[in-house]
Design a protein around this motif. Sequence first.
Motif, PDB file in Angstrom:
ATOM      1  N   ALA A 171      11.377  32.624  33.522  1.00 47.23           N
ATOM      2  CA  ALA A 171      10.240  32.697  34.446  1.00 47.23           C
ATOM      3  C   ALA A 171       9.432  31.406  34.428  1.00 47.23           C
ATOM      4  CB  ALA A 171       9.359  33.887  34.085  1.00 47.23           C
ATOM      5  N   PHE A 172       9.184  30.855  33.236  1.00 50.01           N
ATOM      6  CA  PHE A 172       8.438  29.603  33.136  1.00 50.01           C
ATOM      7  C   PHE A 172       9.207  28.447  33.769  1.00 50.01           C
ATOM      8  CE2 PHE A 172       5.894  31.437  29.497  1.00 50.01           C
ATOM      9  CZ  PHE A 172       4.695  31.388  30.187  1.00 50.01           C
ATOM     10  N   LEU A 173      10.518  28.422  33.585  1.00 47.26           N
ATOM     11  CA  LEU A 173      11.330  27.368  34.206  1.00 47.26           C
ATOM     12  C   LEU A 173      11.274  27.454  35.730  1.00 47.26           C
ATOM     13  CD1 LEU A 173      14.474  27.320  31.876  1.00 47.26           C
ATOM     14  CD2 LEU A 173      12.727  25.541  32.091  1.00 47.26           C
ATOM     15  N   ALA A 174      11.303  28.671  36.263  1.00 48.41           N
ATOM     16  CA  ALA A 174      11.192  28.841  37.717  1.00 48.41           C
ATOM     17  C   ALA A 174       9.839  28.361  38.221  1.00 48.41           C
ATOM     18  CB  ALA A 174      11.414  30.309  38.078  1.00 48.41           C
ATOM     19  N   SER A 175       8.772  28.653  37.466  1.00 49.51           N
ATOM     20  CA  SER A 175       7.435  28.194  37.831  1.00 49.51           C
ATOM     21  C   SER A 175       7.355  26.668  37.810  1.00 49.51           C
ATOM     22  CB  SER A 175       6.402  28.791  36.877  1.00 49.51           C
ATOM     23  OG  SER A 175       5.125  28.250  37.100  1.00 49.51           O
ATOM     24  N   ASP A 176       7.944  26.062  36.776  1.00 49.65           N
ATOM     25  CA  ASP A 176       7.934  24.599  36.679  1.00 49.65           C
ATOM     26  C   ASP A 176       8.755  23.960  37.794  1.00 49.65           C
ATOM     27  OD1 ASP A 176       6.391  24.907  34.474  1.00 49.65           O
ATOM     28  OD2 ASP A 176       7.934  24.390  33.010  1.00 49.65           O
ATOM     29  N   LEU A 177       9.823  24.616  38.193  1.00 49.43           N
ATOM     30  CA  LEU A 177      10.618  24.101  39.309  1.00 49.43           C
ATOM     31  C   LEU A 177       9.794  24.071  40.594  1.00 49.43           C
ATOM     32  CD1 LEU A 177      13.334  23.181  40.486  1.00 49.43           C
ATOM     33  CD2 LEU A 177      13.931  25.600  40.807  1.00 49.43           C
ATOM     34  N   GLY A 178       8.977  25.105  40.794  1.00 49.37           N
ATOM     35  CA  GLY A 178       8.083  25.105  41.954  1.00 49.37           C
ATOM     36  C   GLY A 178       7.095  23.965  41.912  1.00 49.37           C
ATOM     37  N   LEU A 179       6.578  23.654  40.706  1.00 52.40           N
ATOM     38  CA  LEU A 179       5.653  22.522  40.563  1.00 52.40           C
ATOM     39  C   LEU A 179       6.339  21.209  40.902  1.00 52.40           C
ATOM     40  CD1 LEU A 179       2.967  21.235  39.624  1.00 52.40           C
ATOM     41  CD2 LEU A 179       3.923  21.208  37.307  1.00 52.40           C
ATOM     42  N   VAL A 180       7.538  21.013  40.382  1.00 52.54           N
ATOM     43  CA  VAL A 180       8.269  19.758  40.634  1.00 52.54           C
ATOM     44  C   VAL A 180       8.537  19.591  42.130  1.00 52.54           C
ATOM     45  CG1 VAL A 180      10.466  18.569  40.269  1.00 52.54           C
ATOM     46  CG2 VAL A 180       9.280  19.633  38.340  1.00 52.54           C
ATOM     47  N   LEU A 181       8.957  20.659  42.797  1.00 51.24           N
ATOM     48  CA  LEU A 181       9.205  20.581  44.243  1.00 51.24           C
ATOM     49  C   LEU A 181       7.923  20.257  45.002  1.00 51.24           C
ATOM     50  CD1 LEU A 181      11.671  23.591  44.766  1.00 51.24           C
ATOM     51  CD2 LEU A 181      12.200  21.150  44.753  1.00 51.24           C
ATOM     52  N   GLY A 182       6.812  20.896  44.587  1.00 49.59           N
ATOM     53  CA  GLY A 182       5.539  20.613  45.250  1.00 49.59           C
ATOM     54  C   GLY A 182       5.105  19.170  45.075  1.00 49.59           C
ATOM     55  N   LEU A 183       5.289  18.621  43.873  1.00 52.10           N
ATOM     56  CA  LEU A 183       4.906  17.229  43.622  1.00 52.10           C
ATOM     57  C   LEU A 183       5.830  16.252  44.351  1.00 52.10           C
ATOM     58  CD1 LEU A 183       4.012  17.357  39.809  1.00 52.10           C
ATOM     59  CD2 LEU A 183       2.464  17.447  41.769  1.00 52.10           C
ATOM     60  N   LEU A 184       7.105  16.601  44.461  1.00 50.84           N
ATOM     61  CA  LEU A 184       8.025  15.743  45.221  1.00 50.84           C
ATOM     62  C   LEU A 184       7.620  15.681  46.689  1.00 50.84           C
ATOM     63  CD1 LEU A 184      11.496  16.730  43.711  1.00 50.84           C
ATOM     64  CD2 LEU A 184      10.365  14.507  43.533  1.00 50.84           C
ATOM     65  N   ILE A 185       7.225  16.811  47.249  1.00 47.39           N
ATOM     66  CA  ILE A 185       6.746  16.818  48.639  1.00 47.39           C
ATOM     67  C   ILE A 185       5.462  16.005  48.760  1.00 47.39           C
ATOM     68  CG2 ILE A 185       5.839  18.305  50.473  1.00 47.39           C
ATOM     69  CD1 ILE A 185       7.733  20.495  49.456  1.00 47.39           C
ATOM     70  N   THR A 186       4.617  16.088  47.736  1.00 45.85           N
ATOM     71  CA  THR A 186       3.349  15.361  47.749  1.00 45.85           C
ATOM     72  C   THR A 186       3.555  13.852  47.798  1.00 45.85           C
ATOM     73  OG1 THR A 186       2.274  17.143  46.529  1.00 45.85           O
ATOM     74  CG2 THR A 186       1.194  15.005  46.477  1.00 45.85           C
ATOM     75  N   THR A 187       4.603  13.356  47.139  1.00 45.69           N
ATOM     76  CA  THR A 187       4.843  11.907  47.128  1.00 45.69           C
ATOM     77  C   THR A 187       5.131  11.347  48.516  1.00 45.69           C
ATOM     78  OG1 THR A 187       7.194  12.273  46.633  1.00 45.69           O
ATOM     79  CG2 THR A 187       5.708  11.940  44.759  1.00 45.69           C
ATOM     80  N   SER A 188       5.487  12.201  49.473  1.00 41.47           N
ATOM     81  CA  SER A 188       5.792  11.725  50.826  1.00 41.47           C
ATOM     82  C   SER A 188       4.540  11.556  51.682  1.00 41.47           C
ATOM     83  CB  SER A 188       6.749  12.692  51.512  1.00 41.47           C
ATOM     84  OG  SER A 188       6.144  13.973  51.695  1.00 41.47           O
ATOM     85  N   ARG A 189       3.378  11.976  51.177  1.00 40.00           N
ATOM     86  CA  ARG A 189       2.142  11.809  51.953  1.00 40.00           C
ATOM     87  C   ARG A 189       1.824  10.323  52.108  1.00 40.00           C
ATOM     88  NH1 ARG A 189       1.918  16.942  53.839  1.00 40.00           N
ATOM     89  NH2 ARG A 189       1.857  18.465  52.149  1.00 40.00           N
ATOM     90  N   ARG A 190       1.140   9.992  53.193  1.00 39.98           N
ATOM     91  CA  ARG A 190       0.908   8.585  53.516  1.00 39.98           C
ATOM     92  C   ARG A 190      -0.358   8.023  52.870  1.00 39.98           C
ATOM     93  NH1 ARG A 190       4.001   6.454  57.539  1.00 39.98           N
ATOM     94  NH2 ARG A 190       5.341   7.905  58.698  1.00 39.98           N
ATOM     95  N   THR A 191      -1.388   8.832  52.715  1.00 37.95           N
ATOM     96  CA  THR A 191      -2.662   8.336  52.205  1.00 37.95           C
ATOM     97  C   THR A 191      -2.938   8.905  50.814  1.00 37.95           C
ATOM     98  OG1 THR A 191      -3.931  10.148  53.197  1.00 37.95           O
ATOM     99  CG2 THR A 191      -3.570   8.170  54.542  1.00 37.95           C
ATOM    100  N   ALA A 192      -3.787   8.177  50.071  1.00 37.50           N
ATOM    101  CA  ALA A 192      -4.133   8.613  48.714  1.00 37.50           C
ATOM    102  C   ALA A 192      -4.876   9.943  48.745  1.00 37.50           C
ATOM    103  CB  ALA A 192      -4.978   7.545  48.023  1.00 37.50           C
ATOM    104  N   ASP A 201      -3.541  21.041  44.824  1.00 38.28           N
ATOM    105  CA  ASP A 201      -3.084  22.332  45.356  1.00 38.28           C
ATOM    106  C   ASP A 201      -1.821  22.802  44.628  1.00 38.28           C
ATOM    107  OD1 ASP A 201      -5.146  22.418  47.166  1.00 38.28           O
ATOM    108  OD2 ASP A 201      -3.966  21.625  48.845  1.00 38.28           O
ATOM    109  N   SER A 202      -0.887  21.890  44.397  1.00 36.63           N
ATOM    110  CA  SER A 202       0.341  22.247  43.674  1.00 36.63           C
ATOM    111  C   SER A 202       0.025  22.663  42.247  1.00 36.63           C
ATOM    112  CB  SER A 202       1.308  21.052  43.674  1.00 36.63           C
ATOM    113  OG  SER A 202       1.682  20.688  44.985  1.00 36.63           O
ATOM    114  N   LEU A 203      -0.896  21.952  41.605  1.00 38.14           N
ATOM    115  CA  LEU A 203      -1.269  22.303  40.232  1.00 38.14           C
ATOM    116  C   LEU A 203      -1.929  23.681  40.167  1.00 38.14           C
ATOM    117  CD1 LEU A 203      -2.630  18.914  38.818  1.00 38.14           C
ATOM    118  CD2 LEU A 203      -0.535  20.108  38.155  1.00 38.14           C
TER     119      LEU A 203
END
Length: 336
Positions: A171-192, A201-203
Amino acid sequence: QAYRFVQLLAPPRANSSAAAMQRERLDSSCTVTSLQAESRLESRLISGRRVLERLRWKMAVTTVLICLVMAGFYQFLYLNAYLRHIDTLICTRSWQGFLLVTVISFLFFGRFTFVSFGPLADDTFVTRIVLWIDICTTCVVDYGLAASFFGHVAHWTAHAKWASFHYRAAAFLASDLGLVLGLLITTSRRTAGAMQRSMWDSLRFWLWSQLVINTVSASLWARECGRITCLFCWNPGIVVVLYLASSPHLRCTCQKVLINSFEKRSEARAAAGVAGLIGACSVSEVMSQATARFRSVKLAALSFEDISDNRPDPSLLPRAVTIGAGRCDAFISHSW
């Protein structure tokens, strides 16, 4: 000074050569003062950008180092003190066991807090670095978790009592996977700003999932042990970081404390603040726009009714006149 300014704007007296000469001297003096003021403003802008750049790297390097140190201590305690003695630690009555789990909790979740304070509000580059640090450290921690539990599946599932720990880890690994995916999507944002909002929000989503998983798992183990288990001690670290992640005002206050600790001089902090507002605009362009837009109003042109409240009044704009830098006698705040 106020008298000189009013006298300069007053209508000339007829047949008064002395008054005309005085006005010429005042005009020359104001021109020199204006040039000096513009030169001082330009030097302060340049100094402010230097202070801001120095502050960026101080904040980034310090918070990243603190995060890495906390991650290292967490990994050491988790593998050598927590997992190694997990058989006796789960149902322990010892306060040392409860304290150990609490410390590990704050080390694990606190590292996200410290590293997230690193980037300033307009710092796209450092924000991306912070996101990748979060992604990499989460993957490293999860690799250790997976190796510890799933590498010994037979050991955990051989006894019904310990089988739930296998599901807890999954369960914890699945939760952490969701965090990693959310942060990867976040890196594509254009502005700081967009990246930082998405990061928090992901955290928040991840922390809520961690809190639910741990509370359910700890409750099941408390029934198994017949007493309160030290697994509940994971929750304090989650709750503190979750509260911080949900409070933008508190985050700004904490970051302000860090900035003040790095830069003691108030003038330097103010200059850095102005440089941050200007952003990538060149100093020459800033000076050009500021000179063209700078306005002042004669105090005699205002009445008490004009300043009786702080609501914006566009009708007052025609009373202001464009003047050069250094030719305004005083600044009176109307933001009360």
